[in-house]
Design a protein around this motif. Sequence first.
Motif, PDB file in Angstrom:
ATOM      1  N   ARG A  46       2.803  29.779  59.079  1.00  0.00           N
ATOM      2  CA  ARG A  46       3.958  30.744  58.744  1.00  0.00           C
ATOM      3  C   ARG A  46       5.398  30.334  59.283  1.00  0.00           C
ATOM      4  O   ARG A  46       5.808  31.266  59.997  1.00  0.00           O
ATOM      5  N   ARG A  47       5.692  29.288  59.213  1.00  0.00           N
ATOM      6  CA  ARG A  47       6.858  28.633  60.080  1.00  0.00           C
ATOM      7  C   ARG A  47       7.991  29.433  59.344  1.00  0.00           C
ATOM      8  O   ARG A  47       9.348  29.204  60.076  1.00  0.00           O
ATOM      9  N   ASP A  48       8.137  29.861  58.284  1.00  0.00           N
ATOM     10  CA  ASP A  48       9.185  30.619  57.496  1.00  0.00           C
ATOM     11  C   ASP A  48       9.557  31.974  58.119  1.00  0.00           C
ATOM     12  O   ASP A  48      10.370  32.581  58.206  1.00  0.00           O
ATOM     13  N   GLU A  49       8.113  32.448  58.905  1.00  0.00           N
ATOM     14  CA  GLU A  49       8.384  33.747  59.496  1.00  0.00           C
ATOM     15  C   GLU A  49       8.784  33.769  60.937  1.00  0.00           C
ATOM     16  O   GLU A  49       9.012  34.803  61.538  1.00  0.00           O
ATOM     17  N   MET A  50       8.712  32.471  61.375  1.00  0.00           N
ATOM     18  CA  MET A  50       9.138  32.116  62.831  1.00  0.00           C
ATOM     19  C   MET A  50      10.537  32.465  63.217  1.00  0.00           C
ATOM     20  O   MET A  50      11.452  32.233  62.510  1.00  0.00           O
ATOM     21  N   PRO A  51      10.713  33.266  64.234  1.00  0.00           N
ATOM     22  CA  PRO A  51      11.981  33.636  64.602  1.00  0.00           C
ATOM     23  C   PRO A  51      12.656  32.323  65.044  1.00  0.00           C
ATOM     24  O   PRO A  51      12.217  31.359  65.659  1.00  0.00           O
ATOM     25  N   ALA A  52      14.143  32.501  65.734  1.00  0.00           N
ATOM     26  CA  ALA A  52      14.871  31.608  66.106  1.00  0.00           C
ATOM     27  C   ALA A  52      14.618  31.213  67.284  1.00  0.00           C
ATOM     28  O   ALA A  52      14.521  29.974  67.885  1.00  0.00           O
ATOM     29  N   GLU A  53      14.122  32.174  68.093  1.00  0.00           N
ATOM     30  CA  GLU A  53      13.461  32.194  69.579  1.00  0.00           C
ATOM     31  C   GLU A  53      12.098  32.493  69.424  1.00  0.00           C
ATOM     32  O   GLU A  53      11.493  33.532  69.579  1.00  0.00           O
ATOM     33  N   PRO A  54      11.259  31.235  69.233  1.00  0.00           N
ATOM     34  CA  PRO A  54       9.721  31.615  68.789  1.00  0.00           C
ATOM     35  C   PRO A  54       8.852  31.713  69.843  1.00  0.00           C
ATOM     36  O   PRO A  54       7.588  32.063  69.554  1.00  0.00           O
ATOM     37  N   LEU A  55       9.211  31.677  71.225  1.00  0.00           N
ATOM     38  CA  LEU A  55       7.879  31.697  72.190  1.00  0.00           C
ATOM     39  C   LEU A  55       7.341  32.941  72.440  1.00  0.00           C
ATOM     40  O   LEU A  55       6.200  32.878  72.261  1.00  0.00           O
ATOM     41  N   ALA A  56       7.954  34.151  72.302  1.00  0.00           N
ATOM     42  CA  ALA A  56       7.202  35.498  72.409  1.00  0.00           C
ATOM     43  C   ALA A  56       6.344  35.698  71.064  1.00  0.00           C
ATOM     44  O   ALA A  56       5.333  36.070  71.046  1.00  0.00           O
ATOM     45  N   TRP A  57       6.886  35.042  69.775  1.00  0.00           N
ATOM     46  CA  TRP A  57       6.402  35.102  68.810  1.00  0.00           C
ATOM     47  C   TRP A  57       4.825  34.227  68.726  1.00  0.00           C
ATOM     48  O   TRP A  57       3.862  34.799  68.527  1.00  0.00           O
ATOM     49  N   ALA A  58       4.977  32.984  69.404  1.00  0.00           N
ATOM     50  CA  ALA A  58       3.941  31.968  69.406  1.00  0.00           C
ATOM     51  C   ALA A  58       2.990  32.699  70.498  1.00  0.00           C
ATOM     52  O   ALA A  58       1.818  32.830  70.167  1.00  0.00           O
TER      53      ALA A  58
END
Length: 166
Positions: A46-58
């Motif tokens: 899902r790397r295309d959906e990953m936001p610029a600041e990915p920590l909270a998303w991860a």
Amino acid sequence: MEPRQTGFEAVAQALIEPLRRYLARRTDAATADDVLSETLLVAWRRRDEMPAEPLAWAYAVARNCLANAERSRRRQDRLLVRIWQLARPPEHTPARDDPDPGLARALARLSSADAELVRLWAWEELGPAEIAQVVGTTANAVSIRLHRARRKLKSLLDEQAEGERP
């Protein structure tokens, strides 16, 4: 190597240690390693959906992967219990060690949702907006719930302290 892959590798390297700490605080080492691998695989897919600041998303991805792993473990545990009941009574297994038993007891008395908010705030050092992204709600709702959860946790810790005084 294609540029997209190189970019993902840099992001993944930055995420590994925070995710490893996040998972180590919530489960045993073997499960944490498995869930970390699954989290990175999902992040890659899902790397295309990953936001610029990915920590909270991860963290949100890891939280979902951990929930899946725990559901799977519970199913396996139920099956093992059935098998052991056929052979002999199940043995008691001690709970994981916790560095602060008083805090663990107080957290256990909170609802699981409130305890998770407190852990994300205190252990992962996330703010309300980041926590909201992890748990899938609004920052305002997190602020309110976190305030109440911290107040309840303080009350529980105070009760314990009162009970320990001579």
